[in-house]
Write a protein that holds these residues in place. Structure first.
Motif, PDB file in Angstrom:
ATOM      1  N   THR A 123      50.803  30.590  76.827  1.00 16.69           N
ATOM      2  CA  THR A 123      52.022  31.306  76.456  1.00 16.69           C
ATOM      3  C   THR A 123      52.476  31.007  75.032  1.00 16.69           C
ATOM      4  OG1 THR A 123      53.424  29.517  77.297  1.00 16.69           O
ATOM      5  CG2 THR A 123      52.869  31.291  78.840  1.00 16.69           C
ATOM      6  N   ALA A 128      54.280  28.628  74.236  1.00 15.99           N
ATOM      7  CA  ALA A 128      55.594  27.992  74.334  1.00 15.99           C
ATOM      8  C   ALA A 128      55.419  26.661  75.070  1.00 15.99           C
ATOM      9  CB  ALA A 128      56.570  28.895  75.086  1.00 15.99           C
ATOM     10  N   LEU A 172      56.582  24.952  78.348  1.00 18.46           N
ATOM     11  CA  LEU A 172      57.231  25.371  79.593  1.00 18.46           C
ATOM     12  C   LEU A 172      57.615  24.170  80.460  1.00 18.46           C
ATOM     13  CD1 LEU A 172      54.927  28.372  80.604  1.00 18.46           C
ATOM     14  CD2 LEU A 172      56.926  28.354  79.094  1.00 18.46           C
ATOM     15  N   MET A 181      56.338  35.676  80.350  1.00 20.50           N
ATOM     16  CA  MET A 181      55.934  34.838  79.207  1.00 20.50           C
ATOM     17  C   MET A 181      54.500  35.136  78.774  1.00 20.50           C
ATOM     18  SD  MET A 181      58.431  32.936  78.143  1.00 20.50           S
ATOM     19  CE  MET A 181      57.504  31.832  77.075  1.00 20.50           C
ATOM     20  N   ARG A 182      53.645  35.474  79.715  1.00 19.64           N
ATOM     21  CA  ARG A 182      52.239  35.702  79.359  1.00 19.64           C
ATOM     22  C   ARG A 182      51.980  37.117  78.871  1.00 19.64           C
ATOM     23  NH1 ARG A 182      48.087  33.241  83.685  1.00 19.64           N
ATOM     24  NH2 ARG A 182      46.652  33.340  81.936  1.00 19.64           N
ATOM     25  N   THR A 197      58.031  38.060  73.179  1.00 18.23           N
ATOM     26  CA  THR A 197      59.404  37.555  73.286  1.00 18.23           C
ATOM     27  C   THR A 197      59.687  36.779  72.012  1.00 18.23           C
ATOM     28  OG1 THR A 197      58.832  35.393  74.195  1.00 18.23           O
ATOM     29  CG2 THR A 197      59.120  37.187  75.785  1.00 18.23           C
ATOM     30  N   LEU A 254      60.274  33.708  72.105  1.00 18.71           N
ATOM     31  CA  LEU A 254      60.208  32.346  72.634  1.00 18.71           C
ATOM     32  C   LEU A 254      58.951  31.590  72.213  1.00 18.71           C
ATOM     33  CD1 LEU A 254      61.607  33.114  76.187  1.00 18.71           C
ATOM     34  CD2 LEU A 254      62.829  32.202  74.204  1.00 18.71           C
ATOM     35  N   THR A 255      58.151  32.169  71.331  1.00 23.31           N
ATOM     36  CA  THR A 255      56.960  31.465  70.860  1.00 23.31           C
ATOM     37  C   THR A 255      57.357  30.145  70.197  1.00 23.31           C
ATOM     38  OG1 THR A 255      55.916  33.596  70.470  1.00 23.31           O
ATOM     39  CG2 THR A 255      54.881  31.677  69.454  1.00 23.31           C
ATOM     40  N   VAL A 299      60.976  26.279  77.056  1.00 23.15           N
ATOM     41  CA  VAL A 299      61.436  27.303  77.995  1.00 23.15           C
ATOM     42  C   VAL A 299      61.423  26.757  79.424  1.00 23.15           C
ATOM     43  CG1 VAL A 299      61.002  29.613  78.916  1.00 23.15           C
ATOM     44  CG2 VAL A 299      60.524  29.118  76.496  1.00 23.15           C
ATOM     45  N   ILE A 332      61.539  27.403  83.400  1.00 25.39           N
ATOM     46  CA  ILE A 332      61.245  28.466  84.363  1.00 25.39           C
ATOM     47  C   ILE A 332      61.583  27.939  85.748  1.00 25.39           C
ATOM     48  CG2 ILE A 332      59.350  29.691  85.526  1.00 25.39           C
ATOM     49  CD1 ILE A 332      58.115  30.203  82.844  1.00 25.39           C
TER      50      ILE A 332
END
Lengths: 315, 315
Positions: free
Chosen positions: A35, A37, A39, A286-287, A291, A293-294, A298, A300
């Motif tokens: 992703t 990000a 997580l 996310m995948r 967004t 959000l890179t 984050v 979840i």
């Protein structure tokens, strides 16, 4: 009904602390790589009754005056809320009556009975569920606990984000799935109070995108079909959650059934934990999607782990 | 080969600390009720490559002098040890060659290649595996890492019990499954040193009860069939592990295939975690058999979580 405030979520956290599990937060370098990000998975699949629903139900029931609770608790649900109410009522010493459609899976009926609740069957229509529940309320003077359109339930669900932000205060965003809206609205109230700059995104199946459409149209749009594999997200958005979503949620995204199944399976394979299809909806966002959000941290919320092991979606 | 001592396990723990996950210990009130004991599940299904095997492989490989490691690492395995060696070699910057039978599942071949190892296929016989591995060792001057008959591998596996006893020092017993014997022997050395009065029990499928028979006859008895569902436990006991088992393990118990499948599924349903069939063998001992562990605190090592989700044993 009044919108719950952050103080109600703090009260809920204190009220239910001894009843719930404080669930772990897991990470996965595989999904970080996938992703782009970082997580943090809040594992409500390890919550009592296997779902976050226990937070809301236990808060609403524990908050009742004893003379009210002792007349009994009622809800209608064939899902995780049914088990949550059954167990929370038992812990508080109250009698629970759960209205379920007569075609509900035996395994769910037995789970509810296993927590000591009485099951009353009705025809499998929304009207029949509602009428039957109303009849039990009238006959017993019992208290109806709605699965999401209820301030104490929303406050209870908000305790999940509270714990997550206590454990990972540096989060930039939290993603949660949206069904009736109880979880996302409690999450948004907690997160935006604790960290005003944080982003809160809802995630929905394309096949049950009523919150997405409602968010953009400004009025509650009905669910058009109920065949998403994410069985926890087939319900329509409640009025109270919708009001909170309009004020506190930054965006709602939708994903395909294929992506939901792909990422449910990927979590099983990579993280070795059992999650329901509803859980993988935010991960699929996310995948699959662009967004902002890179590179961000984050959270979840993995909402539950109750699946029928004889009937898996990839079979 | 010399028998590893407790100090070797302590050394291993320091050596691999930055390579491995310190895995969580989970509890389950359901299984406590079912067994009449207080169970503590050490979750090696959350370990890197999804199995405890990474501990032994990473210890053996990290311990090599660089001039030896840089000539390459070899093993033969179609199971978790193959992935463990592949990843541990990559982390140390060494080339790994894994000998696998030509009928090995593609998913396992791909997993090994995914960790950067070269796969060399051979005919699916024990002789061919051994000869092919020997050929690679001779050609490259590479180092062969046996999956269990190896002191550094045993010392690495012993770090799991070390962590478990650090987290739950009041344990009265530890149960672990027995395949080649690397895990149970490392566990026994660690546990008996740290807590001489602790009980250490091995658990085996009835269909692969070679350790049980060997334990009672005093000499290594061959595995008679290889069709247990617990695919991690089909191998024969190694000589070095057997010597340790004879000195340090209190008993070995066996359970039926039905019980293994029942408790694998029960862990999925109740604890919401993915475990391999091998993992549920000790739990099945606790549920099916008379033991002296009623009311006691019992550690159970959940060995791994690598399963084929398209081919589950209850289907």
């Amino acid at each position: 009904m009044t919108i719950p405030q952050y103080a109600d979520i703090e009260d809920a956290a204190r009220r239910i602390a001894s009843m719930i599990h404080r669930t772990p937060v897991l990470t996965s370098s595989y999904f970080n790589d996938e992703t782009g990000a970082e997580l943090f998975f809040k594992c409500e699949n390890f919550q009592k009754v296997g779902a976050f629903k226990f937070r809301g139900a236990s808060n609403a029931i524990a908050k009742l005056p004893d003379e009210q609770g002792s007349k009994g608790i009622v809800t209608h649900s064939s899902g995780n809320h049914a088990q949550a109410v059954a167990l929370a009522a038992r812990i508080n010493g109250y009698k629970a009556t759960i209205v379920m459609p007569e075609n509900a899976p035996r395994v769910k009926v037995n789970a509810v009975r296993g927590y000591g609740a009485e099951v009353v069957f009705c025809e499998p229509t929304i009207e029949a569920r509602s009428e039957t529940a109303q009849r039990v309320v009238s006959e017993l003077g019992a208290t109806f606990i709605h699965p999401y359109n209820h301030p104490d339930v929303i406050a209870g669900q908000g305790t999940c984000a509270l714990e997550l932000l206590e454990e990972v205060p540096e989060l930039d965003a939290i993603l949660a799935p949206v069904g009736g809206g109880g979880l996302i609205s409690g999450t948004a109230i907690a997160a935006k109070h604790l960290k005003p700059g944080i982003k809160v995104y809802g995630a929905e199946p394309e096949l049950a995108d009523d919150a997405y459409r409602s968010f953009h149209s400004g009025k509650i749009e009905p669910v058009l079909r109920t065949d998403t594999i994410a069985d926890g997200l087939r319900t329509s958005l409640g009025e109270l959650p919708f009001e909170i979503i309009q004020n506190h949620v930054d965006d709602i995204r939708t994903v395909s059934e294929q992506s939901i199944i792909r990422d449910m399976r990927a979590v099983w394979e990579r993280m070795k934990i059992i999650i329901e299809p509803s859980c993988s909806v935010p991960l699929a966002v996310m995948r699959d999607q662009e967004t902002d959000l890179t590179g961000k941290k984050v959270g979840i919320i993995l909402t539950g782990g109750n699946v029928d092991l004889d009937n898996l979606p990839w079979q």
